[in-house]
Enzyme design. Structure first.
Site, PDB file in Angstrom:
ATOM      1  N   GLN A  68      30.605  18.267  -7.440  1.00 33.59           N
ATOM      2  CA  GLN A  68      31.084  16.943  -7.035  1.00 33.59           C
ATOM      3  C   GLN A  68      31.962  17.037  -5.789  1.00 33.59           C
ATOM      4  O   GLN A  68      31.839  16.216  -4.865  1.00 33.59           O
ATOM      5  CB  GLN A  68      31.876  16.295  -8.181  1.00 33.59           C
ATOM      6  CG  GLN A  68      31.026  15.847  -9.366  1.00 33.59           C
ATOM      7  CD  GLN A  68      30.842  16.939 -10.407  1.00 33.59           C
ATOM      8  OE1 GLN A  68      30.913  18.141 -10.113  1.00 33.59           O
ATOM      9  NE2 GLN A  68      30.603  16.541 -11.653  1.00 33.59           N
TER      10      GLN A  68
ATOM     11  N   ARG B 171      30.745  32.126  -8.887  1.00 36.05           N
ATOM     12  CA  ARG B 171      29.387  31.816  -9.313  1.00 36.05           C
ATOM     13  C   ARG B 171      28.514  31.525  -8.098  1.00 36.05           C
ATOM     14  O   ARG B 171      29.004  31.234  -7.003  1.00 36.05           O
ATOM     15  CB  ARG B 171      29.363  30.610 -10.254  1.00 36.05           C
ATOM     16  CG  ARG B 171      29.765  29.301  -9.578  1.00 36.05           C
ATOM     17  CD  ARG B 171      29.513  28.096 -10.464  1.00 36.05           C
ATOM     18  NE  ARG B 171      29.898  26.836  -9.797  1.00 36.05           N
ATOM     19  CZ  ARG B 171      29.614  25.628 -10.260  1.00 36.05           C
ATOM     20  NH1 ARG B 171      28.962  25.496 -11.407  1.00 36.05           N
ATOM     21  NH2 ARG B 171      29.992  24.551  -9.598  1.00 36.05           N
TER      22      ARG B 171
ATOM     23  N   PHE C 231      33.990  27.083 -11.310  1.00 40.94           N
ATOM     24  CA  PHE C 231      33.918  25.919 -12.197  1.00 40.94           C
ATOM     25  C   PHE C 231      34.671  26.246 -13.485  1.00 40.94           C
ATOM     26  O   PHE C 231      34.239  27.076 -14.279  1.00 40.94           O
ATOM     27  CB  PHE C 231      32.485  25.527 -12.515  1.00 40.94           C
ATOM     28  CG  PHE C 231      32.385  24.227 -13.287  1.00 40.94           C
ATOM     29  CD1 PHE C 231      32.781  23.034 -12.707  1.00 40.94           C
ATOM     30  CD2 PHE C 231      31.927  24.205 -14.595  1.00 40.94           C
ATOM     31  CE1 PHE C 231      32.699  21.835 -13.407  1.00 40.94           C
ATOM     32  CE2 PHE C 231      31.848  23.025 -15.303  1.00 40.94           C
ATOM     33  CZ  PHE C 231      32.240  21.826 -14.707  1.00 40.94           C
TER      34      PHE C 231
ATOM     35  N   LYS D  63       0.861  -1.191   0.000  1.00 45.63           N
ATOM     36  CA  LYS D  63       0.000   0.000   0.000  1.00 45.63           C
ATOM     37  C   LYS D  63       0.891   1.233   0.000  1.00 45.63           C
ATOM     38  O   LYS D  63       1.720   1.412   0.893  1.00 45.63           O
ATOM     39  CB  LYS D  63      -0.882   0.007   1.247  1.00 45.63           C
ATOM     40  CG  LYS D  63      -2.090   0.928   1.139  1.00 45.63           C
ATOM     41  CD  LYS D  63      -3.070   0.386   0.107  1.00 45.63           C
ATOM     42  CE  LYS D  63      -4.459   0.979   0.288  1.00 45.63           C
ATOM     43  NZ  LYS D  63      -5.401   0.391  -0.693  1.00 45.63           N
TER      44      LYS D  63
ATOM     45  N   ASN E 216      22.105  20.697  -9.792  1.00 46.35           N
ATOM     46  CA  ASN E 216      22.799  21.988  -9.856  1.00 46.35           C
ATOM     47  C   ASN E 216      21.785  23.033 -10.299  1.00 46.35           C
ATOM     48  O   ASN E 216      21.395  23.096 -11.465  1.00 46.35           O
ATOM     49  CB  ASN E 216      23.974  21.919 -10.835  1.00 46.35           C
ATOM     50  CG  ASN E 216      24.930  23.082 -10.676  1.00 46.35           C
ATOM     51  OD1 ASN E 216      24.598  24.080 -10.062  1.00 46.35           O
ATOM     52  ND2 ASN E 216      26.121  22.951 -11.232  1.00 46.35           N
TER      53      ASN E 216
ATOM     54  N   HIS F  48      21.099  26.056 -11.573  1.00 42.16           N
ATOM     55  CA  HIS F  48      21.880  27.059 -12.295  1.00 42.16           C
ATOM     56  C   HIS F  48      21.306  28.469 -12.123  1.00 42.16           C
ATOM     57  O   HIS F  48      20.088  28.668 -12.136  1.00 42.16           O
ATOM     58  CB  HIS F  48      21.924  26.723 -13.785  1.00 42.16           C
ATOM     59  CG  HIS F  48      22.542  25.397 -14.089  1.00 42.16           C
ATOM     60  ND1 HIS F  48      23.823  25.076 -13.729  1.00 42.16           N
ATOM     61  CD2 HIS F  48      22.040  24.301 -14.725  1.00 42.16           C
ATOM     62  CE1 HIS F  48      24.100  23.844 -14.132  1.00 42.16           C
ATOM     63  NE2 HIS F  48      23.035  23.360 -14.739  1.00 42.16           N
TER      64      HIS F  48
ATOM     65  N   THR G 127      -4.002  -5.057   0.708  1.00 41.65           N
ATOM     66  CA  THR G 127      -3.313  -3.786   0.931  1.00 41.65           C
ATOM     67  C   THR G 127      -4.150  -2.857   1.802  1.00 41.65           C
ATOM     68  O   THR G 127      -3.609  -2.009   2.515  1.00 41.65           O
ATOM     69  CB  THR G 127      -2.968  -3.093  -0.400  1.00 41.65           C
ATOM     70  OG1 THR G 127      -4.169  -2.738  -1.093  1.00 41.65           O
ATOM     71  CG2 THR G 127      -2.116  -4.005  -1.268  1.00 41.65           C
ATOM     72  N   ASP G 128      -5.468  -3.018   1.774  1.00 45.54           N
ATOM     73  CA  ASP G 128      -6.326  -2.231   2.649  1.00 45.54           C
ATOM     74  C   ASP G 128      -6.027  -2.535   4.114  1.00 45.54           C
ATOM     75  O   ASP G 128      -6.094  -1.642   4.974  1.00 45.54           O
ATOM     76  CB  ASP G 128      -7.799  -2.503   2.338  1.00 45.54           C
ATOM     77  CG  ASP G 128      -8.733  -1.565   3.077  1.00 45.54           C
ATOM     78  OD1 ASP G 128      -8.710  -0.350   2.770  1.00 45.54           O
ATOM     79  OD2 ASP G 128      -9.469  -2.035   3.967  1.00 45.54           O
TER      80      ASP G 128
END
Length: 286
Positions: A212, A169, A152, A12, A238, A240, A57-58
């Site tokens: 990284q 940056r 970078f 569930k 990332n 940007h 599942t109930d």
């Protein structure tokens, strides 16, 4: 050629649970999204439609609510362990139970008034078998940003490369981190808070030459700070930020005005582990 049934499970998904603890006039709130998945001796239902071993599942959904009332919720790792142990020990055909929980935080505004935290979600995934137990804690949607101290450059270039390197940056990401426990945390709340503090502290303290590098610094800080953690997996988009060209308006843009990019975005993934970490008892990084 033989056709056989491969690994399978059922359960569930996303049972929404809100539990109010009423301590006099001062209340506490637990807000969970609980998913249960069971595996074991279930071939018959796939191959012949025999449902004699299939717990509905109930029933799993009802168990979540009943356990919240009977035993309380507590920390999500505790609640997940309680549920998973129940399904494995109470059903002979169930060999493995996996309980995944999203825990939404609320900030207290008064004795019985709350404001939901919107910046991140706590997670926990518990896998229990007759032989072993595995607990994975985590956080998702933790948005972090450094407005400088990030570079970078020095990357390879080919015929399709247009990106220019930068020595200043914005570095922004939305952290999705999961860490596997080698030992019981004892105090799950303290362990979780310490791991998050290590993640954010490393992000703040690291002068970044790549996302990284930041990922590895964040993972290493968690392992150094939390001896109960065996390994950690991080997924860092990332986010940007692009400089806006203000020259048409006769204005210079000295790293002050940016467009926050939506997509596409870079996606950095990695696992940081102890070299003596015990092996995982089940897949934990999915």
């Amino acid at each position: 050629m033989a056709i056989v049934l491969g690994p399978n499970r059922y359960g569930k998904a996303e049972t929404r649970l809100v539990r109010v603890v009423r301590d006099g006039e001062s209340h506490r709130l637990a807000d969970l999204n609980v998913s249960v998945a069971l595996a074991g001796d279930l071939a018959a239902t796939h191959l012949t439609g025999d449902n004699s071993g299939v717990l509905p599942t109930d029933t799993m959904k009802n168990t979540v609510y009943a356990f919240a009332k009977k035993h309380g919720v507590g920390e999500p790792e505790e609640f997940g362990l309680r549920l998973a142990r129940h399904f494995v020990t109470s059903r002979a055909q169930v060999h493995s139970a996996r309980v995944s929980i999203e825990s939404h935080g609320w900030d207290r505004l008064g004795p019985h008034s709350f404001q939901r935290q919107g910046s991140h979600t706590r997670t926990a995934t518990v896998t229990v078998t007759a032989e072993a137990e595995q607990v994975v804690s985590g956080i998702t949607g933790l948005v972090l940003l450094n407005s400088t101290a990030s570079e970078f450059h020095g990357f390879p270039r080919d015929d399709y490369t247009t990106l220019t390197g930068t020595t200043d940056r914005i570095l922004a990401t939305a952290v999705d981190a999961r860490w596997r426990h080698a030992l019981p945390a004892g105090d799950w709340a303290t362990s979780y808070a310490g791991a998050v503090e290590a993640l954010t502290g490393a992000f703040v303290d690291t002068y970044s030459y790549s996302l990284q590098q930041t990922l590895y610094a964040m993972g290493s800080r968690v392992l150094s700070a939390r001896p109960e953690v065996a390994e950690i997996r991080l997924v860092l988009p990332n986010k940007h930020h692009y400089l806006v060209d203000l020259s048409p308006f006769g204005l210079a843009n000295d790293n002050e005005v940016f467009i926050a990019g939506d997509r596409p975005y870079g996606l950095i993934e990695g696992t940081v582990t102890r070299d003596d970490a015990p092996a995982a008892s089940a897949e934990w990084y999915l």
